[in-house]
Design a protein around this motif. Structure first.
Motif, PDB file in Angstrom:
ATOM      1  N   ALA A 236       1.805 -71.664 101.989  1.00 21.62           N
ATOM      2  CA  ALA A 236       1.615 -72.308 100.694  1.00 21.62           C
ATOM      3  C   ALA A 236       2.823 -72.043  99.809  1.00 21.62           C
ATOM      4  CB  ALA A 236       0.361 -71.783 100.020  1.00 21.62           C
ATOM      5  N   SER A 237       3.248 -73.071  99.096  1.00 26.69           N
ATOM      6  CA  SER A 237       4.377 -72.925  98.175  1.00 26.69           C
ATOM      7  C   SER A 237       4.115 -73.733  96.913  1.00 26.69           C
ATOM      8  CB  SER A 237       5.670 -73.393  98.842  1.00 26.69           C
ATOM      9  OG  SER A 237       5.605 -74.765  99.171  1.00 26.69           O
ATOM     10  N   GLY A 238       4.857 -73.398  95.867  1.00 31.66           N
ATOM     11  CA  GLY A 238       4.679 -74.097  94.597  1.00 31.66           C
ATOM     12  C   GLY A 238       4.293 -73.109  93.509  1.00 31.66           C
ATOM     13  N   ILE A 239       3.542 -73.603  92.548  1.00 28.43           N
ATOM     14  CA  ILE A 239       3.133 -72.770  91.416  1.00 28.43           C
ATOM     15  C   ILE A 239       1.847 -72.044  91.803  1.00 28.43           C
ATOM     16  CG2 ILE A 239       2.506 -72.731  88.978  1.00 28.43           C
ATOM     17  CD1 ILE A 239       4.079 -75.361  88.683  1.00 28.43           C
ATOM     18  N   ILE A 240       1.998 -70.779  92.201  1.00 27.95           N
ATOM     19  CA  ILE A 240       0.878 -70.002  92.723  1.00 27.95           C
ATOM     20  C   ILE A 240       0.765 -68.695  91.957  1.00 27.95           C
ATOM     21  CG2 ILE A 240      -0.084 -68.839  94.733  1.00 27.95           C
ATOM     22  CD1 ILE A 240       1.473 -70.878  96.471  1.00 27.95           C
ATOM     23  N   PHE A 241      -0.367 -68.478  91.320  1.00 29.52           N
ATOM     24  CA  PHE A 241      -0.658 -67.186  90.700  1.00 29.52           C
ATOM     25  C   PHE A 241      -1.422 -66.320  91.696  1.00 29.52           C
ATOM     26  CE2 PHE A 241      -1.271 -64.177  87.388  1.00 29.52           C
ATOM     27  CZ  PHE A 241      -2.568 -63.689  87.518  1.00 29.52           C
ATOM     28  N   SER A 242      -2.413 -66.901  92.335  1.00 34.10           N
ATOM     29  CA  SER A 242      -3.169 -66.197  93.372  1.00 34.10           C
ATOM     30  C   SER A 242      -3.854 -67.233  94.250  1.00 34.10           C
ATOM     31  CB  SER A 242      -4.202 -65.254  92.767  1.00 34.10           C
ATOM     32  OG  SER A 242      -5.189 -65.974  92.056  1.00 34.10           O
ATOM     33  N   ILE A 243      -4.252 -66.800  95.420  1.00 35.88           N
ATOM     34  CA  ILE A 243      -4.980 -67.666  96.358  1.00 35.88           C
ATOM     35  C   ILE A 243      -6.290 -66.997  96.707  1.00 35.88           C
ATOM     36  CG2 ILE A 243      -4.971 -68.867  98.557  1.00 35.88           C
ATOM     37  CD1 ILE A 243      -1.947 -68.903  98.480  1.00 35.88           C
ATOM     38  N   ASN A 244      -7.367 -67.689  96.514  1.00 38.79           N
ATOM     39  CA  ASN A 244      -8.676 -67.151  96.886  1.00 38.79           C
ATOM     40  C   ASN A 244      -8.870 -67.359  98.391  1.00 38.79           C
ATOM     41  OD1 ASN A 244      -8.944 -66.464  94.200  1.00 38.79           O
ATOM     42  ND2 ASN A 244     -10.210 -68.222  93.694  1.00 38.79           N
ATOM     43  N   ALA A 245      -9.823 -68.159  98.778  1.00 35.85           N
ATOM     44  CA  ALA A 245     -10.067 -68.364 100.205  1.00 35.85           C
ATOM     45  C   ALA A 245      -9.005 -69.265 100.825  1.00 35.85           C
ATOM     46  CB  ALA A 245     -11.444 -68.986 100.413  1.00 35.85           C
ATOM     47  N   MET A 246      -8.694 -68.984 102.076  1.00 32.70           N
ATOM     48  CA  MET A 246      -7.837 -69.851 102.887  1.00 32.70           C
ATOM     49  C   MET A 246      -8.590 -70.114 104.181  1.00 32.70           C
ATOM     50  SD  MET A 246      -4.102 -68.079 102.306  1.00 32.70           S
ATOM     51  CE  MET A 246      -3.145 -69.579 102.569  1.00 32.70           C
ATOM     52  N   GLY A 247      -8.466 -71.321 104.680  1.00 33.14           N
ATOM     53  CA  GLY A 247      -9.246 -71.638 105.867  1.00 33.14           C
ATOM     54  C   GLY A 247      -8.566 -72.636 106.773  1.00 33.14           C
ATOM     55  N   TRP A 248      -9.112 -72.725 107.962  1.00 34.53           N
ATOM     56  CA  TRP A 248      -8.681 -73.705 108.956  1.00 34.53           C
ATOM     57  C   TRP A 248      -9.855 -74.607 109.295  1.00 34.53           C
ATOM     58  CZ3 TRP A 248      -3.786 -74.566 110.415  1.00 34.53           C
ATOM     59  CH2 TRP A 248      -2.842 -73.561 110.177  1.00 34.53           C
ATOM     60  N   TYR A 249      -9.573 -75.893 109.372  1.00 33.48           N
ATOM     61  CA  TYR A 249     -10.568 -76.898 109.726  1.00 33.48           C
ATOM     62  C   TYR A 249      -9.986 -77.732 110.857  1.00 33.48           C
ATOM     63  CZ  TYR A 249     -12.702 -75.748 105.222  1.00 33.48           C
ATOM     64  OH  TYR A 249     -13.295 -75.085 104.171  1.00 33.48           O
ATOM     65  N   ARG A 250     -10.849 -78.456 111.550  1.00 29.97           N
ATOM     66  CA  ARG A 250     -10.362 -79.342 112.585  1.00 29.97           C
ATOM     67  C   ARG A 250     -11.172 -80.625 112.596  1.00 29.97           C
ATOM     68  NH1 ARG A 250     -11.987 -75.833 118.000  1.00 29.97           N
ATOM     69  NH2 ARG A 250     -14.261 -76.141 117.889  1.00 29.97           N
ATOM     70  N   GLN A 251     -10.524 -81.654 113.123  1.00 25.83           N
ATOM     71  CA  GLN A 251     -11.164 -82.965 113.149  1.00 25.83           C
ATOM     72  C   GLN A 251     -10.701 -83.736 114.369  1.00 25.83           C
ATOM     73  OE1 GLN A 251     -10.365 -85.428 109.683  1.00 25.83           O
ATOM     74  NE2 GLN A 251     -12.316 -86.488 109.921  1.00 25.83           N
ATOM     75  N   THR A 252     -11.665 -84.396 115.022  1.00 23.56           N
ATOM     76  CA  THR A 252     -11.366 -85.299 116.126  1.00 23.56           C
ATOM     77  C   THR A 252     -11.789 -86.696 115.708  1.00 23.56           C
ATOM     78  OG1 THR A 252     -13.510 -84.777 117.111  1.00 23.56           O
ATOM     79  CG2 THR A 252     -11.601 -83.537 117.912  1.00 23.56           C
ATOM     80  N   PRO A 253     -11.216 -87.735 116.344  1.00 26.70           N
ATOM     81  CA  PRO A 253     -11.528 -89.114 115.953  1.00 26.70           C
ATOM     82  C   PRO A 253     -13.019 -89.393 115.972  1.00 26.70           C
ATOM     83  CG  PRO A 253      -9.644 -89.089 117.413  1.00 26.70           C
ATOM     84  CD  PRO A 253     -10.183 -87.686 117.389  1.00 26.70           C
ATOM     85  N   GLY A 254     -13.513 -89.978 114.914  1.00 25.64           N
ATOM     86  CA  GLY A 254     -14.907 -90.362 114.834  1.00 25.64           C
ATOM     87  C   GLY A 254     -15.850 -89.249 114.428  1.00 25.64           C
ATOM     88  N   LYS A 255     -15.309 -88.060 114.190  1.00 25.34           N
ATOM     89  CA  LYS A 255     -16.164 -86.938 113.810  1.00 25.34           C
ATOM     90  C   LYS A 255     -15.756 -86.403 112.450  1.00 25.34           C
ATOM     91  CE  LYS A 255     -17.511 -85.296 118.393  1.00 25.34           C
ATOM     92  NZ  LYS A 255     -17.635 -84.109 119.274  1.00 25.34           N
ATOM     93  N   GLN A 256     -16.696 -85.723 111.820  1.00 26.69           N
ATOM     94  CA  GLN A 256     -16.403 -85.108 110.527  1.00 26.69           C
ATOM     95  C   GLN A 256     -15.517 -83.882 110.711  1.00 26.69           C
ATOM     96  OE1 GLN A 256     -20.192 -84.324 108.571  1.00 26.69           O
ATOM     97  NE2 GLN A 256     -19.938 -86.156 107.321  1.00 26.69           N
TER      98      GLN A 256
END
Length: 121
Positions: free
Chosen positions: A24-44
């Motif tokens: 992460a870059s830019g104007i950052i004071f702090s970061i709470n949660a960070m996560g990873w998500y994934r997606q395949t075609p046709g699925k949420q």
């Protein structure tokens, strides 16, 4: 503004490993949660793993014991170590972060552009 940039995706054989990174870059004071998500075609899009500021983590049942999420707060970076990969792990992987950009500011949710992971059988 805040930008999230993922890296580390690619093609791997079943049983192999990959390590994803998201900085992460830019104007950052702090970061709470960070996560990873994934997606395949046709699925949420689904949650893979999340790590909170204090270090607590949660994982999707399908990746428990195989994936490990970690973060380097000094670098505003989150990692996803993926071991024992299976063909069903094939997806576009996205990182997300709740970023506070000023003292007592409201956290805003940001997303990366995604990185593709393909696991061949």
């Amino acid at each position: 503004q805040v930008q999230l940039v993922e890296s580390g995706g690619g093609l791997v054989q079943a049983g192999g490993s990959l390590r994803l990174s998201c900085a992460a870059s830019g104007i950052i004071f702090s970061i709470n949660a960070m996560g990873w998500y994934r997606q395949t075609p046709g699925k949420q899009r689904e949650l893979v793993a999340i790590i909170r500021n204090g270090g607590s983590t949660n994982y999707a049942d399908s990746v428990k014991g195989r994936f490990t999420i970690s973060r380097d707060n000094a670098k505003n970076t989150v990692y996803l170590q993926m071991n024992s990969l299976k063909p069903e792990d094939t997806a576009d992987y996205y990182c997300a972060a709740d970023v506070v950009s000023r003292y007592r500011g409201t956290p805003l949710n940001y997303w990366g552009q995604g990185t593709q992971v393909t696991v061949s059988s």
